[in-house]
Design a protein around this motif. Structure first.
Motif, PDB file in Angstrom:
ATOM      1  N   MET A   1       0.830  -1.195   0.000  1.00 45.28           N
ATOM      2  CA  MET A   1       0.000   0.000   0.000  1.00 45.28           C
ATOM      3  C   MET A   1       0.872   1.255   0.000  1.00 45.28           C
ATOM      4  O   MET A   1       0.638   2.171  -0.749  1.00 45.28           O
ATOM      5  CB  MET A   1      -0.927  -0.030   1.209  1.00 45.28           C
ATOM      6  CG  MET A   1      -1.838   1.156   1.268  1.00 45.28           C
ATOM      7  SD  MET A   1      -3.203   1.004   0.126  1.00 45.28           S
ATOM      8  CE  MET A   1      -4.528   1.428   1.182  1.00 45.28           C
ATOM      9  N   ARG A   2       1.888   1.292   0.862  1.00 42.14           N
ATOM     10  CA  ARG A   2       2.775   2.464   0.939  1.00 42.14           C
ATOM     11  C   ARG A   2       3.497   2.682  -0.384  1.00 42.14           C
ATOM     12  O   ARG A   2       3.733   3.814  -0.784  1.00 42.14           O
ATOM     13  CB  ARG A   2       3.769   2.296   2.091  1.00 42.14           C
ATOM     14  CG  ARG A   2       4.743   3.442   2.229  1.00 42.14           C
ATOM     15  CD  ARG A   2       4.076   4.708   2.694  1.00 42.14           C
ATOM     16  NE  ARG A   2       5.077   5.756   2.827  1.00 42.14           N
ATOM     17  CZ  ARG A   2       4.881   7.019   2.488  1.00 42.14           C
ATOM     18  NH1 ARG A   2       3.716   7.399   2.036  1.00 42.14           N
ATOM     19  NH2 ARG A   2       5.831   7.904   2.626  1.00 42.14           N
ATOM     20  N   LYS A   3       3.826   1.595  -1.060  1.00 40.69           N
ATOM     21  CA  LYS A   3       4.511   1.703  -2.345  1.00 40.69           C
ATOM     22  C   LYS A   3       3.670   2.483  -3.337  1.00 40.69           C
ATOM     23  O   LYS A   3       4.167   3.386  -4.018  1.00 40.69           O
ATOM     24  CB  LYS A   3       4.822   0.308  -2.884  1.00 40.69           C
ATOM     25  CG  LYS A   3       5.568   0.314  -4.192  1.00 40.69           C
ATOM     26  CD  LYS A   3       5.872  -1.113  -4.640  1.00 40.69           C
ATOM     27  CE  LYS A   3       6.676  -1.109  -5.914  1.00 40.69           C
ATOM     28  NZ  LYS A   3       7.020  -2.485  -6.339  1.00 40.69           N
ATOM     29  N   LEU A   4       2.400   2.156  -3.411  1.00 41.83           N
ATOM     30  CA  LEU A   4       1.502   2.855  -4.334  1.00 41.83           C
ATOM     31  C   LEU A   4       1.320   4.319  -3.948  1.00 41.83           C
ATOM     32  O   LEU A   4       1.256   5.189  -4.813  1.00 41.83           O
ATOM     33  CB  LEU A   4       0.148   2.154  -4.398  1.00 41.83           C
ATOM     34  CG  LEU A   4       0.162   0.749  -4.995  1.00 41.83           C
ATOM     35  CD1 LEU A   4      -1.221   0.130  -4.927  1.00 41.83           C
ATOM     36  CD2 LEU A   4       0.681   0.774  -6.416  1.00 41.83           C
ATOM     37  N   GLN A   5       1.262   4.587  -2.658  1.00 32.18           N
ATOM     38  CA  GLN A   5       1.135   5.968  -2.196  1.00 32.18           C
ATOM     39  C   GLN A   5       2.364   6.779  -2.569  1.00 32.18           C
ATOM     40  O   GLN A   5       2.252   7.924  -3.016  1.00 32.18           O
ATOM     41  CB  GLN A   5       0.922   6.011  -0.682  1.00 32.18           C
ATOM     42  CG  GLN A   5      -0.423   5.497  -0.244  1.00 32.18           C
ATOM     43  CD  GLN A   5      -0.527   5.385   1.267  1.00 32.18           C
ATOM     44  OE1 GLN A   5       0.467   5.181   1.968  1.00 32.18           O
ATOM     45  NE2 GLN A   5      -1.740   5.517   1.782  1.00 32.18           N
ATOM     46  N   LEU A   6       3.528   6.203  -2.371  1.00 33.28           N
ATOM     47  CA  LEU A   6       4.770   6.895  -2.728  1.00 33.28           C
ATOM     48  C   LEU A   6       4.820   7.183  -4.223  1.00 33.28           C
ATOM     49  O   LEU A   6       5.147   8.295  -4.641  1.00 33.28           O
ATOM     50  CB  LEU A   6       5.989   6.061  -2.331  1.00 33.28           C
ATOM     51  CG  LEU A   6       6.469   6.162  -0.908  1.00 33.28           C
ATOM     52  CD1 LEU A   6       7.555   5.126  -0.636  1.00 33.28           C
ATOM     53  CD2 LEU A   6       6.972   7.550  -0.591  1.00 33.28           C
ATOM     54  N   LEU A   7       4.495   6.181  -5.019  1.00 33.27           N
ATOM     55  CA  LEU A   7       4.508   6.373  -6.466  1.00 33.27           C
ATOM     56  C   LEU A   7       3.518   7.456  -6.897  1.00 33.27           C
ATOM     57  O   LEU A   7       3.820   8.270  -7.768  1.00 33.27           O
ATOM     58  CB  LEU A   7       4.189   5.058  -7.183  1.00 33.27           C
ATOM     59  CG  LEU A   7       5.313   4.038  -7.196  1.00 33.27           C
ATOM     60  CD1 LEU A   7       4.822   2.729  -7.789  1.00 33.27           C
ATOM     61  CD2 LEU A   7       6.509   4.562  -7.961  1.00 33.27           C
ATOM     62  N   GLU A   8       2.363   7.473  -6.284  1.00 29.38           N
ATOM     63  CA  GLU A   8       1.353   8.482  -6.613  1.00 29.38           C
ATOM     64  C   GLU A   8       1.841   9.876  -6.243  1.00 29.38           C
ATOM     65  O   GLU A   8       1.703  10.826  -7.022  1.00 29.38           O
ATOM     66  CB  GLU A   8       0.050   8.169  -5.883  1.00 29.38           C
ATOM     67  CG  GLU A   8      -1.089   9.083  -6.257  1.00 29.38           C
ATOM     68  CD  GLU A   8      -2.376   8.687  -5.563  1.00 29.38           C
ATOM     69  OE1 GLU A   8      -2.929   9.543  -4.834  1.00 29.38           O
ATOM     70  OE2 GLU A   8      -2.815   7.556  -5.752  1.00 29.38           O
ATOM     71  N   GLN A   9       2.431  10.025  -5.072  1.00 23.25           N
ATOM     72  CA  GLN A   9       2.939  11.325  -4.637  1.00 23.25           C
ATOM     73  C   GLN A   9       4.084  11.782  -5.532  1.00 23.25           C
ATOM     74  O   GLN A   9       4.147  12.958  -5.913  1.00 23.25           O
ATOM     75  CB  GLN A   9       3.407  11.255  -3.177  1.00 23.25           C
ATOM     76  CG  GLN A   9       2.279  11.108  -2.189  1.00 23.25           C
ATOM     77  CD  GLN A   9       2.781  10.910  -0.774  1.00 23.25           C
ATOM     78  OE1 GLN A   9       3.892  10.427  -0.541  1.00 23.25           O
ATOM     79  NE2 GLN A   9       1.957  11.281   0.192  1.00 23.25           N
ATOM     80  N   ILE A  10       4.982  10.865  -5.866  1.00 25.09           N
ATOM     81  CA  ILE A  10       6.097  11.195  -6.747  1.00 25.09           C
ATOM     82  C   ILE A  10       5.587  11.638  -8.103  1.00 25.09           C
ATOM     83  O   ILE A  10       6.042  12.644  -8.661  1.00 25.09           O
ATOM     84  CB  ILE A  10       7.057   9.997  -6.883  1.00 25.09           C
ATOM     85  CG1 ILE A  10       7.805   9.779  -5.566  1.00 25.09           C
ATOM     86  CG2 ILE A  10       8.032  10.188  -8.039  1.00 25.09           C
ATOM     87  CD1 ILE A  10       8.549   8.457  -5.485  1.00 25.09           C
ATOM     88  N   ASP A  11       4.617  10.912  -8.626  1.00 26.79           N
ATOM     89  CA  ASP A  11       4.059  11.229  -9.940  1.00 26.79           C
ATOM     90  C   ASP A  11       3.391  12.608  -9.951  1.00 26.79           C
ATOM     91  O   ASP A  11       3.635  13.416 -10.845  1.00 26.79           O
ATOM     92  CB  ASP A  11       3.062  10.152 -10.359  1.00 26.79           C
ATOM     93  CG  ASP A  11       2.490  10.406 -11.738  1.00 26.79           C
ATOM     94  OD1 ASP A  11       3.282  10.574 -12.694  1.00 26.79           O
ATOM     95  OD2 ASP A  11       1.250  10.463 -11.860  1.00 26.79           O
ATOM     96  N   LYS A  12       2.568  12.889  -8.962  1.00 26.22           N
ATOM     97  CA  LYS A  12       1.861  14.174  -8.906  1.00 26.22           C
ATOM     98  C   LYS A  12       2.824  15.344  -8.765  1.00 26.22           C
ATOM     99  O   LYS A  12       2.708  16.350  -9.471  1.00 26.22           O
ATOM    100  CB  LYS A  12       0.854  14.179  -7.757  1.00 26.22           C
ATOM    101  CG  LYS A  12      -0.359  13.338  -8.016  1.00 26.22           C
ATOM    102  CD  LYS A  12      -1.314  13.385  -6.849  1.00 26.22           C
ATOM    103  CE  LYS A  12      -2.528  12.517  -7.098  1.00 26.22           C
ATOM    104  NZ  LYS A  12      -3.462  12.567  -5.965  1.00 26.22           N
ATOM    105  N   LEU A  13       3.771  15.214  -7.861  1.00 26.48           N
ATOM    106  CA  LEU A  13       4.718  16.298  -7.620  1.00 26.48           C
ATOM    107  C   LEU A  13       5.625  16.504  -8.830  1.00 26.48           C
ATOM    108  O   LEU A  13       5.879  17.640  -9.243  1.00 26.48           O
ATOM    109  CB  LEU A  13       5.531  16.002  -6.366  1.00 26.48           C
ATOM    110  CG  LEU A  13       6.291  17.144  -5.723  1.00 26.48           C
ATOM    111  CD1 LEU A  13       5.418  18.372  -5.521  1.00 26.48           C
ATOM    112  CD2 LEU A  13       6.858  16.704  -4.387  1.00 26.48           C
TER     113      LEU A  13
END
Length: 51
Positions: free
Chosen positions: A1-13
């Motif tokens: 779950m944390r992996k997907l959150q990190l990827l999403e945050q990285i992508d958005k930023l």
């Protein structure tokens, strides 16, 4: 779950920092630098945990 959150945050930023809209948002250089630092931190966290 944390992996997907990190990827999403990285992508958005990353998308925001590399978009043409960044100029229109009138962020200060300090704010942009903070955003870049946050992107670096998130990327390093992802690499440490998942690579």
């Amino acid at each position: 779950m944390r992996k997907l959150q990190l990827l999403e945050q990285i992508d958005k930023l990353s998308s925001l920092l590399h978009s043409e809209d960044l100029k229109e948002l009138n962020f200060t250089k300090g704010t942009i630098n903070e955003m870049r630092q946050k992107l670096d931190v998130l990327t390093e966290e992802y690499i440490e945990c998942y690579c």
